[in-house]
Design an enzyme around this catalytic site. Structure first.
Site, mmCIF file in Angstrom:
data_model
loop_
_atom_site.group_PDB
_atom_site.id
_atom_site.type_symbol
_atom_site.label_atom_id
_atom_site.label_comp_id
_atom_site.label_asym_id
_atom_site.label_seq_id
_atom_site.Cartn_x
_atom_site.Cartn_y
_atom_site.Cartn_z
ATOM 1 N N LYS A 9 0.861 -1.206 0.000
ATOM 2 C CA LYS A 9 0.000 0.000 0.000
ATOM 3 C C LYS A 9 0.884 1.239 0.000
ATOM 4 C CE LYS A 9 0.537 1.658 4.446
ATOM 5 N NZ LYS A 9 1.818 2.318 4.461
ATOM 6 N N ASP A 138 -2.484 -1.801 10.212
ATOM 7 C CA ASP A 138 -2.744 -1.736 8.768
ATOM 8 C C ASP A 138 -3.445 -2.987 8.232
ATOM 9 O OD1 ASP A 138 -1.537 0.726 8.593
ATOM 10 O OD2 ASP A 138 0.386 -0.030 7.869
HETATM 11 P P1 ATP Z 1 4.089 -0.822 8.379
HETATM 12 O O1 ATP Z 1 4.061 0.398 7.511
HETATM 13 O O2 ATP Z 1 2.777 -1.546 8.466
HETATM 14 O O3 ATP Z 1 4.753 -0.636 9.716
HETATM 15 P P2 ATP Z 1 6.377 -1.732 6.959
HETATM 16 O O4 ATP Z 1 6.159 -1.897 5.486
HETATM 17 O O5 ATP Z 1 7.083 -0.491 7.381
HETATM 18 O O6 ATP Z 1 4.975 -1.879 7.633
HETATM 19 P P3 ATP Z 1 7.041 -4.500 7.221
HETATM 20 O O7 ATP Z 1 7.637 -4.813 5.880
HETATM 21 O O8 ATP Z 1 5.678 -4.974 7.493
HETATM 22 O O9 ATP Z 1 7.155 -2.936 7.529
HETATM 23 O O10 ATP Z 1 8.081 -5.061 8.302
HETATM 24 C C1 ATP Z 1 8.240 -4.551 9.588
HETATM 25 C C2 ATP Z 1 8.937 -5.620 10.438
HETATM 26 O O11 ATP Z 1 8.008 -6.698 10.635
HETATM 27 C C3 ATP Z 1 10.144 -6.247 9.753
HETATM 28 O O12 ATP Z 1 11.312 -5.682 10.271
HETATM 29 C C4 ATP Z 1 10.060 -7.747 10.030
HETATM 30 O O13 ATP Z 1 11.032 -8.210 10.932
HETATM 31 C C5 ATP Z 1 8.677 -7.957 10.659
HETATM 32 N N1 ATP Z 1 7.842 -8.904 9.892
HETATM 33 C C6 ATP Z 1 7.061 -9.832 10.431
HETATM 34 N N2 ATP Z 1 6.405 -10.509 9.489
HETATM 35 C C7 ATP Z 1 6.765 -10.014 8.299
HETATM 36 C C8 ATP Z 1 6.413 -10.320 6.945
HETATM 37 N N3 ATP Z 1 5.555 -11.295 6.641
HETATM 38 N N4 ATP Z 1 6.978 -9.572 5.967
HETATM 39 C C9 ATP Z 1 7.832 -8.572 6.284
HETATM 40 N N5 ATP Z 1 8.200 -8.267 7.551
HETATM 41 C C10 ATP Z 1 7.688 -8.973 8.556
#
Ligand code: ATP
Length: 296
Positions: A9, A138
């Site tokens: 997203k 989210d």
């Molecule tokens: P948000 O904006 O919702 O916080 P993001 O895109 O910044 O998400 P994610 O890619 O969801 O961040 O990852 C955040 C942390 O979550 C990572 O550092 C990772 O260790 C952990 N994590 C747990 N499950 C997953 C997954 N399926 N994919 C990616 N990261 C994951």
């Protein structure tokens, strides 16, 4: 067995309006799923005991145990529907991690959609979103996808028309940003979180303009409060943005708590040239487009 797309997203608008006593923040956001996605394959075999197996390709550093949000989603679904059995999850990761693209939340949402399809006991969409909210702010939006006005701590979702057809580039360079850290930086900068902030009319303007298919007029209502704190520490954000503009983007902004950045382009050749330039600088970059909501 079922394979679901888990789309990334972007936030066309993201404002933080208050901080609750428990430390959670109230947000108002216009979120939009885009075609960059992980592929999530789920298999479910009911039996007397629960075992969850998760394998992943595309990102060696991702946890494959109960720290993975996709794993936790499977566990939560079985608990909520009072079932037991063997769940096998295979994640093909493409969405950069800790990038502000909700990759983990989208994987969790895909597991919930897949299990709801495979399982003999089903939840309504509302129940699925309520369960998703226990996993992450989210996740409810990621269950539905498309375009939405999201508020509360992420649990209030009002569907709006998707962003009109657009040529987008999503790119991410440098170290990931921890979302709790980014909120902490906002807390330090703005003590106004003690007081609820007045609403502004940009989210409503965006929804109206998207309904009319007017992307170019909507661009002046895009906004991300996190741009006021994250780029000062994560310098690559501005480097990626200026590269997008140099390559012809009509607009560029950080997504979520960063460091990913998206750009809007008028011509596919310019978008592809921007991707090449960004990759040469060491960024991960994709040409993509806005998506409609999932068929749940
Ligand atoms: P948000 O904006 O919702 O916080 P993001 O895109 O910044 O998400 P994610 O890619 O969801 O961040 O990852 C955040 C942390 O979550 C990572 O550092 C990772 O260790 C952990 N994590 C747990 N499950 C997953 C997954 N399926 N994919 C990616 N990261 C994951």
């Amino acid at each position: 067995m079922r394979t679901e797309r888990a789309n990334a997203k972007i936030n066309a608008y993201l404002n933080v309006t208050a901080r609750r006593e428990n430390g959670y923040h109230d947000i108002v956001s216009i979120m939009q799923t885009v075609s960059v996605c992980d592929l999530v394959t789920v298999d479910f075999l009911p039996s007397l005991h629960t075992s969850i197996f998760l394998s992943a390709s595309g990102n060696a550093s991702m946890p494959t145990d109960c720290r993975n949000l996709a794993w936790r989603a499977a566990e939560a679904f079985l608990r909520r529907t009072e079932q037991s059995g063997t769940v096998r999850i295979c994640l093909e990761k493409h969405i950069p991690m800790a990038a502000g693209l909700a990759g983990g939340s989208s994987d969790a949402a895909a597991v919930l959609r897949a299990l709801n399809h495979l399982s003999p006991k089903k939840l309504s969409l509302d129940e699925l979103c309520t369960l998703g909210a226990t996993l992450g702010a989210d996740v409810p939006f990621c269950i539905i996808g498309g375009g939405a006005r999201v508020s509360g701590i992420g649990e209030k979702i009002e569907e709006i028309p998707s962003m009109p057809r657009a040529i987008l580039v999503v790119a991410c360079k440098g170290e990931g940003v921890s979302t709790p850290w980014a909120y902490g930086e906002l807390d330090r900068k703005y003590d106004f979180f003690q007081e609820r902030q007045p609403a502004d009319d940009r989210p409503e303007n965006l929804a109206t303009l998207w309904k009319n298919g007017d992307l170019s007029a909507s661009v002046k209502h895009f906004y991300n409060l996190f741009e006021q704190v994250v780029p000062t520490v994560q310098k690559d954000v501005d480097v990626v943005k200026s590269t997008m503009y140099r390559q012809g983007a009509v607009f560029s902004m950080m997504s979520g708590s960063g460091p990913s950045v998206f750009g809007i382009f008028e011509a596919m050749e310019e978008a592809e040239r921007a991707c090449t330039a960004l990759r040469e600088m060491g960024a991960v970059a994709f040409v993509c487009h806005p998506c409609e909501k999932y068929l749940v």
